[in-house]
Scaffold this active site. Structure first.
Site, short mmCIF file in Angstrom:
data_model
loop_
_atom_site.label_atom_id
_atom_site.label_comp_id
_atom_site.label_asym_id
_atom_site.label_seq_id
_atom_site.Cartn_x
_atom_site.Cartn_y
_atom_site.Cartn_z
N CYS A 69 57.69 9.25 -22.98
CA CYS A 69 57.57 8.02 -22.18
C CYS A 69 58.43 6.96 -22.86
CB CYS A 69 56.14 7.50 -22.18
SG CYS A 69 54.93 8.61 -21.50
N GLU A 118 52.54 -0.60 -15.31
CA GLU A 118 53.94 -0.24 -15.30
C GLU A 118 54.42 0.31 -13.96
OE1 GLU A 118 54.27 1.00 -19.99
OE2 GLU A 118 53.98 2.61 -18.55
#
Length: 185
Positions: A69, A118
Site C-alpha cells: 500500500c 482514502e
C-alpha cells in the site's frame, strides 16, 4: 525521501486535489480524505503475496493485508508510486500493473481510534524477481492461492486490514485470471 518527509495529497469527494499534508501527521482520529493505492502482487505460479504489517505501523499494526500500500506524492503518477513503493516496501520489481478497482475508496477506524480515509485504487501486478521486504513495513509474508485468500477473508475478516476485506471479493477475477487456460474467458 524519508517517511518523515513524505507528503500525501488531500482530495475532495470528487477526487480533486485540495492540498497536501505530511504523512506522519495526516493519520489521526480525524483523518482528511486523501489519495492512496493498494496493490496485489502475483508470482509466476499464480499465487498472491500477503504481507503482515510491521508492528511499528501507526495504523493496523501486525494485521495481514494485500502485498503493498502507499500514497502517491504530490505530482507523482499513481503507477510510478506503485513501482516506488514496491521497491521501498518489498525490495521488489513488478510488471504488468493493471487497475482492478480504479474507483475504490474507504473509511475505517482501527482499535486505537486512528482513521484511514482514502481514495484508494486497487492494482494487480506480476513479480519480476524476488522480494526482500523492509522490516519497517512488513514483519511477515506468505504466498497463497487466490482461493485461500478469499476463504480466509470470509472466515476471519478481523485478521485482515479493513481495505482488504472490502475489496477482495471484487478483485477475485483479477487474481484468478492468469490461471485460465489460453483463450478461455
Amino acid at each position: 525521501m524519508t517517511a518523515q518527509q513524505e507528503e500525501v495529497v488531500l482530495v475532495d469527494h470528487a477526487g480533486a486535489a485540495v492540498g497536501t499534508a505530511p504523512k506522519r501527521e495526516v493519520h489521526t482520529a480525524d483523518t482528511p480524505l486523501h489519495r492512496a493505492f493498494s496493490c496485489h502482487i502475483l508470482n509466476s505460479a499464480g499465487q498472491v503475496l500477503l504481507t503482515r504489517r510491521a508492528l511499528s505501523k501507526i495504523t493496523w499494526p501486525g494485521v495481514w493485508t494485500n502485498s503493498l500500500c502507499g500514497h502517491p506524492a504530490p505530482g507523482e503518477d499513481t503507477l510510478e508510486a506503485v513501482l516506488r513503493r514496491a521497491r521501498q516496501e518489498l525490495g521488489a520489481s513488478i510488471t504488468g500493473i493493471r487497475a482492478a478497482l480504479p474507483d475504490f475508496w474507504y473509511r475505517a477506524e482501527d482499535a486505537s481510534g486512528i482513521v484511514e480515509y482514502e481514495i484508494c485504487p486497487v492494482f494487480v501486478a506480476m513479480l519480476d524477481g524476488e522480494i526482500s521486504p523492509s522490516p519497517d513495513e512488513v514483519c511477515e509474508w506468505a504466498w497463497v492461492e487466490p482461493a485461500q485468500l478469499i476463504e480466509a477473508v470470509q472466515a476471519a475478516p478481523f485478521a485482515f486490514s479493513p481495505w482488504l476485506t472490502m475489496h477482495v471479493p471484487e478483485i477475485e477475477p483479477f487474481l484468478t485470471e492468469q490461471r485460465r487456460p489460453e483463450g478461455a474467458r
